[in-house]
Design a protein around this motif. Structure first.
Motif, PDB file in Angstrom:
ATOM      1  N   LEU A 168     -28.843  -0.089 -29.563  1.00 13.40           N
ATOM      2  CA  LEU A 168     -28.902  -1.197 -30.518  1.00 13.40           C
ATOM      3  C   LEU A 168     -28.436  -0.731 -31.888  1.00 13.40           C
ATOM      4  CD1 LEU A 168     -29.762  -4.182 -30.915  1.00 13.40           C
ATOM      5  CD2 LEU A 168     -32.029  -3.331 -31.565  1.00 13.40           C
ATOM      6  N   ALA A 169     -28.862   0.455 -32.291  1.00 12.53           N
ATOM      7  CA  ALA A 169     -28.423   1.028 -33.572  1.00 12.53           C
ATOM      8  C   ALA A 169     -26.920   1.288 -33.561  1.00 12.53           C
ATOM      9  CB  ALA A 169     -29.189   2.314 -33.861  1.00 12.53           C
ATOM     10  N   THR A 170     -26.399   1.748 -32.419  1.00 18.93           N
ATOM     11  CA  THR A 170     -24.952   1.967 -32.294  1.00 18.93           C
ATOM     12  C   THR A 170     -24.188   0.671 -32.469  1.00 18.93           C
ATOM     13  OG1 THR A 170     -25.334   3.823 -30.770  1.00 18.93           O
ATOM     14  CG2 THR A 170     -23.136   2.831 -30.773  1.00 18.93           C
ATOM     15  N   ALA A 171     -24.677  -0.400 -31.841  1.00 19.06           N
ATOM     16  CA  ALA A 171     -24.039  -1.714 -31.979  1.00 19.06           C
ATOM     17  C   ALA A 171     -24.082  -2.182 -33.431  1.00 19.06           C
ATOM     18  CB  ALA A 171     -24.715  -2.731 -31.062  1.00 19.06           C
ATOM     19  N   ASP A 172     -25.194  -1.928 -34.129  1.00 18.43           N
ATOM     20  CA  ASP A 172     -25.304  -2.304 -35.545  1.00 18.43           C
ATOM     21  C   ASP A 172     -24.273  -1.574 -36.395  1.00 18.43           C
ATOM     22  OD1 ASP A 172     -27.299  -4.221 -35.473  1.00 18.43           O
ATOM     23  OD2 ASP A 172     -28.927  -2.762 -35.663  1.00 18.43           O
ATOM     24  N   VAL A 173     -24.129  -0.272 -36.163  1.00 18.11           N
ATOM     25  CA  VAL A 173     -23.162   0.528 -36.934  1.00 18.11           C
ATOM     26  C   VAL A 173     -21.741   0.018 -36.690  1.00 18.11           C
ATOM     27  CG1 VAL A 173     -22.104   2.808 -37.139  1.00 18.11           C
ATOM     28  CG2 VAL A 173     -24.588   2.606 -37.050  1.00 18.11           C
ATOM     29  N   LEU A 174     -21.394  -0.220 -35.425  1.00 18.22           N
ATOM     30  CA  LEU A 174     -20.050  -0.682 -35.093  1.00 18.22           C
ATOM     31  C   LEU A 174     -19.798  -2.092 -35.634  1.00 18.22           C
ATOM     32  CD1 LEU A 174     -19.824   0.640 -31.423  1.00 18.22           C
ATOM     33  CD2 LEU A 174     -18.716   1.594 -33.445  1.00 18.22           C
ATOM     34  N   LEU A 175     -20.814  -2.949 -35.571  1.00 17.11           N
ATOM     35  CA  LEU A 175     -20.668  -4.323 -36.076  1.00 17.11           C
ATOM     36  C   LEU A 175     -20.373  -4.328 -37.571  1.00 17.11           C
ATOM     37  CD1 LEU A 175     -21.052  -7.454 -35.569  1.00 17.11           C
ATOM     38  CD2 LEU A 175     -23.413  -7.095 -36.299  1.00 17.11           C
ATOM     39  N   THR A 176     -21.188  -3.640 -38.339  1.00 17.01           N
ATOM     40  CA  THR A 176     -20.990  -3.639 -39.792  1.00 17.01           C
ATOM     41  C   THR A 176     -19.695  -2.925 -40.181  1.00 17.01           C
ATOM     42  OG1 THR A 176     -22.384  -1.657 -39.953  1.00 17.01           O
ATOM     43  CG2 THR A 176     -23.442  -3.772 -40.345  1.00 17.01           C
ATOM     44  N   THR A 177     -19.342  -1.860 -39.446  1.00 18.66           N
ATOM     45  CA  THR A 177     -18.118  -1.125 -39.758  1.00 18.66           C
ATOM     46  C   THR A 177     -16.873  -1.956 -39.457  1.00 18.66           C
ATOM     47  OG1 THR A 177     -19.235   0.978 -39.319  1.00 18.66           O
ATOM     48  CG2 THR A 177     -16.838   1.015 -39.307  1.00 18.66           C
ATOM     49  N   SER A 178     -16.963  -2.881 -38.514  1.00 21.28           N
ATOM     50  CA  SER A 178     -15.819  -3.740 -38.204  1.00 21.28           C
ATOM     51  C   SER A 178     -15.608  -4.823 -39.255  1.00 21.28           C
ATOM     52  CB  SER A 178     -16.006  -4.390 -36.828  1.00 21.28           C
ATOM     53  OG  SER A 178     -17.059  -5.345 -36.848  1.00 21.28           O
ATOM     54  N   VAL A 179     -16.598  -5.021 -40.138  1.00 22.24           N
ATOM     55  CA  VAL A 179     -16.521  -6.123 -41.109  1.00 22.24           C
ATOM     56  C   VAL A 179     -16.636  -5.653 -42.556  1.00 22.24           C
ATOM     57  CG1 VAL A 179     -17.672  -8.227 -41.928  1.00 22.24           C
ATOM     58  CG2 VAL A 179     -17.395  -7.840 -39.477  1.00 22.24           C
ATOM     59  N   VAL A 180     -17.662  -4.855 -42.862  1.00 22.54           N
ATOM     60  CA  VAL A 180     -18.018  -4.585 -44.261  1.00 22.54           C
ATOM     61  C   VAL A 180     -16.944  -3.825 -45.039  1.00 22.54           C
ATOM     62  CG1 VAL A 180     -19.705  -3.485 -45.787  1.00 22.54           C
ATOM     63  CG2 VAL A 180     -20.485  -4.742 -43.780  1.00 22.54           C
ATOM     64  N   PRO A 181     -16.307  -2.768 -44.503  1.00 19.34           N
ATOM     65  CA  PRO A 181     -15.256  -2.110 -45.296  1.00 19.34           C
ATOM     66  C   PRO A 181     -14.154  -3.069 -45.733  1.00 19.34           C
ATOM     67  CG  PRO A 181     -15.866  -0.722 -43.454  1.00 19.34           C
ATOM     68  CD  PRO A 181     -16.565  -2.034 -43.238  1.00 19.34           C
ATOM     69  N   MET A 182     -13.717  -3.970 -44.836  1.00 18.75           N
ATOM     70  CA  MET A 182     -12.728  -4.987 -45.205  1.00 18.75           C
ATOM     71  C   MET A 182     -13.294  -5.926 -46.260  1.00 18.75           C
ATOM     72  SD  MET A 182      -9.849  -6.641 -44.979  1.00 18.75           S
ATOM     73  CE  MET A 182      -8.998  -5.930 -43.578  1.00 18.75           C
ATOM     74  N   MET A 183     -14.577  -6.284 -46.125  1.00 14.72           N
ATOM     75  CA  MET A 183     -15.212  -7.160 -47.090  1.00 14.72           C
ATOM     76  C   MET A 183     -15.246  -6.522 -48.478  1.00 14.72           C
ATOM     77  SD  MET A 183     -19.025  -8.873 -46.979  1.00 14.72           S
ATOM     78  CE  MET A 183     -19.879  -7.314 -47.169  1.00 14.72           C
ATOM     79  N   LEU A 184     -15.530  -5.237 -48.554  1.00 15.61           N
ATOM     80  CA  LEU A 184     -15.544  -4.538 -49.838  1.00 15.61           C
ATOM     81  C   LEU A 184     -14.159  -4.546 -50.486  1.00 15.61           C
ATOM     82  CD1 LEU A 184     -17.773  -1.452 -48.906  1.00 15.61           C
ATOM     83  CD2 LEU A 184     -18.418  -3.423 -50.313  1.00 15.61           C
ATOM     84  N   ASP A 185     -13.133  -4.370 -49.669  1.00 16.50           N
ATOM     85  CA  ASP A 185     -11.766  -4.408 -50.173  1.00 16.50           C
ATOM     86  C   ASP A 185     -11.425  -5.799 -50.699  1.00 16.50           C
ATOM     87  OD1 ASP A 185      -9.158  -3.100 -50.523  1.00 16.50           O
ATOM     88  OD2 ASP A 185      -8.469  -4.510 -49.004  1.00 16.50           O
ATOM     89  N   ILE A 186     -11.874  -6.829 -49.983  1.00 14.93           N
ATOM     90  CA  ILE A 186     -11.614  -8.213 -50.402  1.00 14.93           C
ATOM     91  C   ILE A 186     -12.311  -8.516 -51.718  1.00 14.93           C
ATOM     92  CG2 ILE A 186     -12.069 -10.630 -49.814  1.00 14.93           C
ATOM     93  CD1 ILE A 186     -11.640  -9.854 -46.883  1.00 14.93           C
ATOM     94  N   ILE A 187     -13.557  -8.043 -51.873  1.00 15.28           N
ATOM     95  CA  ILE A 187     -14.297  -8.271 -53.109  1.00 15.28           C
ATOM     96  C   ILE A 187     -13.564  -7.625 -54.281  1.00 15.28           C
ATOM     97  CG2 ILE A 187     -16.423  -7.699 -54.359  1.00 15.28           C
ATOM     98  CD1 ILE A 187     -17.911  -7.945 -51.695  1.00 15.28           C
ATOM     99  N   PHE A 188     -13.034  -6.429 -54.040  1.00 10.02           N
ATOM    100  CA  PHE A 188     -12.405  -5.672 -55.122  1.00 10.02           C
ATOM    101  C   PHE A 188     -11.081  -6.304 -55.553  1.00 10.02           C
ATOM    102  CE2 PHE A 188     -10.041  -2.028 -56.880  1.00 10.02           C
ATOM    103  CZ  PHE A 188     -10.930  -1.640 -57.866  1.00 10.02           C
ATOM    104  N   ILE A 189     -10.245  -6.717 -54.589  1.00  8.55           N
ATOM    105  CA  ILE A 189      -8.930  -7.270 -54.936  1.00  8.55           C
ATOM    106  C   ILE A 189      -8.903  -8.796 -54.893  1.00  8.55           C
ATOM    107  CG2 ILE A 189      -7.760  -5.198 -54.105  1.00  8.55           C
ATOM    108  CD1 ILE A 189      -6.976  -6.711 -51.615  1.00  8.55           C
ATOM    109  N   GLU A 190     -10.074  -9.414 -54.553  1.00 12.04           N
ATOM    110  CA  GLU A 190     -10.285 -10.866 -54.570  1.00 12.04           C
ATOM    111  C   GLU A 190      -9.528 -11.621 -53.483  1.00 12.04           C
ATOM    112  OE1 GLU A 190      -9.862 -12.575 -58.434  1.00 12.04           O
ATOM    113  OE2 GLU A 190     -10.962 -10.962 -59.432  1.00 12.04           O
ATOM    114  N   GLU A 191      -8.902 -10.924 -52.568  1.00 10.26           N
ATOM    115  CA  GLU A 191      -8.271 -11.562 -51.414  1.00 10.26           C
ATOM    116  C   GLU A 191      -7.884 -10.485 -50.412  1.00 10.26           C
ATOM    117  OE1 GLU A 191      -5.406 -14.955 -51.740  1.00 10.26           O
ATOM    118  OE2 GLU A 191      -4.047 -13.591 -50.688  1.00 10.26           O
TER     119      GLU A 191
END
Length: 315
Positions: free
Chosen positions: A66-89
């Motif tokens: 379950l912890a492995t699935a959590d790590v993979l889930l957030t890693t598939s989304v959050v790094p891209m989300m951080l990039d979007i927040i920084f460059i606004e798109e």
């Protein structure tokens, strides 16, 4: 095929949090810290369960996955989300968008099966303690986990195979911070009615069936606890289920909030904010729940930290 005045979508634009552009620095810091805590907490659980002998039991074996699935889930989304927040798109190739959708679907919905498997484990521990060791052998545990990953991967992949055959012409932007299923399908200019029927059937199997199974197992657990004569026995039986029951409430409460709340055109953009519940909040809560409420995890963590201090001292 696209019409003459339309072009095939080759790139997807993710609009992210445009309405909150003036808070982007704060959002970036908050989500970055949250992501690091999610990684640290879940990776710590994986390391502890893998290395500490007294945690090598079925419940913690399932918790590790379950912890492995959590790590993979957030890693598939959050790094891209951080990039979007920084460059606004954000911009993703169409293939990259479909890949993210595929990964997100597998890592997100496999948790339904893993949580159901954990409820079965709790049912055996409370209701059939004398047969627990034989019914929940290492081989059975491995089969349950492998079966969960395999079934979810096959079902999600069957949907993705249909999606990639659709036409995507003209509009190429999504008002979200990642490629979620609904927004991506809405971009298609093909008839998606068959896919929506397929998605409904698969959702019943992936969400409703495991949830029904969890409810039934906890009904048996509840009645077994009520029949326990001693107060100590009832407290002990309940304590073995409390962490998992909290996880069930948070996970399915999140799914209900995101997918069962009616939306229309004026409120559809709120879906991206509700999506934060299962992309960030739930993966953050699981290690907190099992660290604070589980005595074995706390003991293992203390032992692990003590060993690290001792090793560093000798070095």
């Amino acid at each position: 095929m696209c019409e003459i005045n339309q072009t095939q979508v080759a790139q997807i634009r993710l609009l992210g949090f445009r309405g909150l552009a003036k808070f982007k620095t704060l959002l970036f810091i908050v989500f970055l810290l949250t992501y690091l805590i999610i990684l640290g907490g879940n990776l710590l659980i994986i390391i502890l369960v893998t290395t500490v002998d007294h945690l090598k039991i079925p419940m913690f074996f399932f918790l590790k996955h379950l912890a492995t699935a959590d790590v993979l889930l957030t890693t598939s989304v959050v790094p891209m989300m951080l990039d979007i927040i920084f460059i606004e798109e954000g911009r993703l190739s169409f293939v990259g968008c479909i890949t993210q959708l595929h990964a997100f679907g597998i890592f997100g919905f496999v948790q339904c099966f893993l949580i159901a498997v954990m409820s079965y484990d709790r049912y055996l521990a409370v209701c059939k303690p004398l047969h627990y060791a034989s019914l929940m052998s290492p081989r059975v545990c491995l089969q349950l986990v492998f079966g969960s990953w395999f079934l979810v991967s096959m079902l999600i992949s069957s949907e993705i195979m249909v999606v990639v055959q659709f036409n995507f012409c003209g509009i190429n932007y999504i008002d979200n911070f990642f490629c979620d299923f609904g927004p991506v399908v809405e971009l298609s200019t093909s008839d998606t009615s068959s896919l929506m029927l397929q998605d409904f059937v698969i959702s019943i199997f992936l969400i409703f069936c495991p949830f029904t199974f969890i409810i039934l197992t906890y009904m048996y657990i509840f009645f077994t606890i009520l029949r326990t004569s001693s107060a100590y026995g009832r407290r002990k039986a309940f304590s073995t289920c409390s962490s998992h029951l909290t996880t069930v409430c948070i996970y399915y409460g999140t799914l209900i909030t995101v997918y069962m709340v009616p939306t229309d055109a004026s409120t559809a953009s709120m879906n991206k904010y509700r999506s934060l519940l299962y992309t960030v909040v739930t993966p953050l809560m699981n290690p907190i729940i099992y660290s604070l409420r589980n005595q074995e995890i706390r003991k293992a963590l203390l032992k692990f930290v003590t060993k690290l201090k001792t090793d560093s001292f000798h070095f």
